[in-house]
Design a protein around this motif. Structure first.
Motif, PDB file in Angstrom:
ATOM      1  N   CYS A  24       0.828  -1.217   0.000  1.00 46.92           N
ATOM      2  CA  CYS A  24       0.000   0.000   0.000  1.00 46.92           C
ATOM      3  C   CYS A  24       0.855   1.257   0.000  1.00 46.92           C
ATOM      4  CB  CYS A  24      -0.952  -0.004   1.197  1.00 46.92           C
ATOM      5  SG  CYS A  24      -2.308  -1.164   1.001  1.00 46.92           S
ATOM      6  N   ASP A  25       1.932   1.241   0.770  1.00 48.56           N
ATOM      7  CA  ASP A  25       2.826   2.403   0.785  1.00 48.56           C
ATOM      8  C   ASP A  25       3.443   2.624  -0.591  1.00 48.56           C
ATOM      9  OD1 ASP A  25       2.253   2.742   3.469  1.00 48.56           O
ATOM     10  OD2 ASP A  25       4.159   1.902   4.172  1.00 48.56           O
ATOM     11  N   ALA A  43      -2.901   6.492 -12.348  1.00 49.05           N
ATOM     12  CA  ALA A  43      -2.980   6.987 -10.974  1.00 49.05           C
ATOM     13  C   ALA A  43      -4.266   6.516 -10.300  1.00 49.05           C
ATOM     14  CB  ALA A  43      -2.892   8.512 -10.953  1.00 49.05           C
ATOM     15  N   VAL A  44      -5.380   6.669 -10.988  1.00 51.20           N
ATOM     16  CA  VAL A  44      -6.671   6.240 -10.417  1.00 51.20           C
ATOM     17  C   VAL A  44      -6.666   4.743 -10.163  1.00 51.20           C
ATOM     18  CG1 VAL A  44      -9.129   5.980 -10.907  1.00 51.20           C
ATOM     19  CG2 VAL A  44      -8.006   8.162 -11.347  1.00 51.20           C
ATOM     20  N   ALA A  45      -6.195   3.968 -11.130  1.00 49.49           N
ATOM     21  CA  ALA A  45      -6.154   2.516 -10.967  1.00 49.49           C
ATOM     22  C   ALA A  45      -5.266   2.123  -9.785  1.00 49.49           C
ATOM     23  CB  ALA A  45      -5.647   1.854 -12.252  1.00 49.49           C
ATOM     24  N   THR A  46      -4.163   2.809  -9.626  1.00 40.27           N
ATOM     25  CA  THR A  46      -3.241   2.507  -8.526  1.00 40.27           C
ATOM     26  C   THR A  46      -3.868   2.839  -7.181  1.00 40.27           C
ATOM     27  OG1 THR A  46      -1.372   2.936  -9.998  1.00 40.27           O
ATOM     28  CG2 THR A  46      -0.917   2.920  -7.638  1.00 40.27           C
ATOM     29  N   PHE A  47      -4.529   3.993  -7.098  1.00 37.25           N
ATOM     30  CA  PHE A  47      -5.181   4.366  -5.839  1.00 37.25           C
ATOM     31  C   PHE A  47      -6.339   3.412  -5.519  1.00 37.25           C
ATOM     32  CE2 PHE A  47      -3.574   8.852  -6.770  1.00 37.25           C
ATOM     33  CZ  PHE A  47      -2.508   8.737  -5.893  1.00 37.25           C
ATOM     34  N   LEU A  48      -7.078   2.984  -6.536  1.00 36.11           N
ATOM     35  CA  LEU A  48      -8.162   2.024  -6.308  1.00 36.11           C
ATOM     36  C   LEU A  48      -7.620   0.672  -5.840  1.00 36.11           C
ATOM     37  CD1 LEU A  48     -10.526   2.803  -9.319  1.00 36.11           C
ATOM     38  CD2 LEU A  48     -10.951   3.282  -6.887  1.00 36.11           C
ATOM     39  N   MET A  49      -6.508   0.252  -6.425  1.00 38.53           N
ATOM     40  CA  MET A  49      -5.881  -0.993  -5.999  1.00 38.53           C
ATOM     41  C   MET A  49      -5.458  -0.883  -4.535  1.00 38.53           C
ATOM     42  SD  MET A  49      -2.323  -2.802  -7.215  1.00 38.53           S
ATOM     43  CE  MET A  49      -1.403  -1.442  -6.515  1.00 38.53           C
ATOM     44  N   LYS A  50      -4.877   0.240  -4.170  1.00 37.22           N
ATOM     45  CA  LYS A  50      -4.452   0.464  -2.785  1.00 37.22           C
ATOM     46  C   LYS A  50      -5.646   0.373  -1.839  1.00 37.22           C
ATOM     47  CE  LYS A  50      -2.609   4.040   0.229  1.00 37.22           C
ATOM     48  NZ  LYS A  50      -3.738   4.772   0.797  1.00 37.22           N
ATOM     49  N   GLU A  55      -8.832  -2.619   2.246  1.00 37.13           N
ATOM     50  CA  GLU A  55     -10.096  -3.235   2.662  1.00 37.13           C
ATOM     51  C   GLU A  55      -9.916  -4.739   2.857  1.00 37.13           C
ATOM     52  OE1 GLU A  55     -13.848  -3.190   4.086  1.00 37.13           O
ATOM     53  OE2 GLU A  55     -12.611  -1.456   3.594  1.00 37.13           O
ATOM     54  N   PHE A  56      -9.177  -5.380   1.955  1.00 34.66           N
ATOM     55  CA  PHE A  56      -8.884  -6.801   2.091  1.00 34.66           C
ATOM     56  C   PHE A  56      -8.174  -7.075   3.417  1.00 34.66           C
ATOM     57  CE2 PHE A  56      -5.589 -10.091   1.660  1.00 34.66           C
ATOM     58  CZ  PHE A  56      -6.385 -11.206   1.491  1.00 34.66           C
ATOM     59  N   ALA A  57      -7.183  -6.256   3.747  1.00 37.73           N
ATOM     60  CA  ALA A  57      -6.430  -6.444   4.991  1.00 37.73           C
ATOM     61  C   ALA A  57      -7.344  -6.301   6.209  1.00 37.73           C
ATOM     62  CB  ALA A  57      -5.281  -5.436   5.066  1.00 37.73           C
ATOM     63  N   LYS A  58      -8.234  -5.331   6.150  1.00 40.15           N
ATOM     64  CA  LYS A  58      -9.159  -5.121   7.269  1.00 40.15           C
ATOM     65  C   LYS A  58     -10.098  -6.313   7.427  1.00 40.15           C
ATOM     66  CE  LYS A  58     -12.028  -1.767   6.716  1.00 40.15           C
ATOM     67  NZ  LYS A  58     -12.856  -0.555   6.679  1.00 40.15           N
TER      68      LYS A  58
END
Length: 71
Positions: A24-25, A43-50, A55-58
């Motif tokens: 994520c970092d 950029a948008v795709a990268t931020f959405l992936m992050k 959310e997956f981690a949570k």
């Protein structure tokens, strides 16, 4: 589940969470770099992936810790 199995699962979860945080970092940095370069789609795709990884981690945390507590 034995106490040792529970401890092992929690230790693996901590390691996974660390790896996901590192991804994520890196994604945050990559997204900002793409944005600065004018690659807005990337950029948008990268931020959405992050966001998806966060959310997956949570949810993974909730699932693993909830199941470990139930045993």
């Amino acid at each position: 589940m034995t106490p040792d199995e529970r401890a092992h699962i929690v230790m693996r979860l901590v390691a996974m969470q660390h790896a996901l945080r590192t991804v994520c970092d890196g994604a945050e940095e990559a997204g900002r770099t793409a944005q600065a370069a004018g690659a807005n789609g990337l950029a948008v795709a990268t931020f959405l992936m992050k966001e998806a990884i966060e959310e997956f981690a949570k949810e993974l945390n909730k699932f693993v810790l909830g199941n470990a507590a139930d045993e």
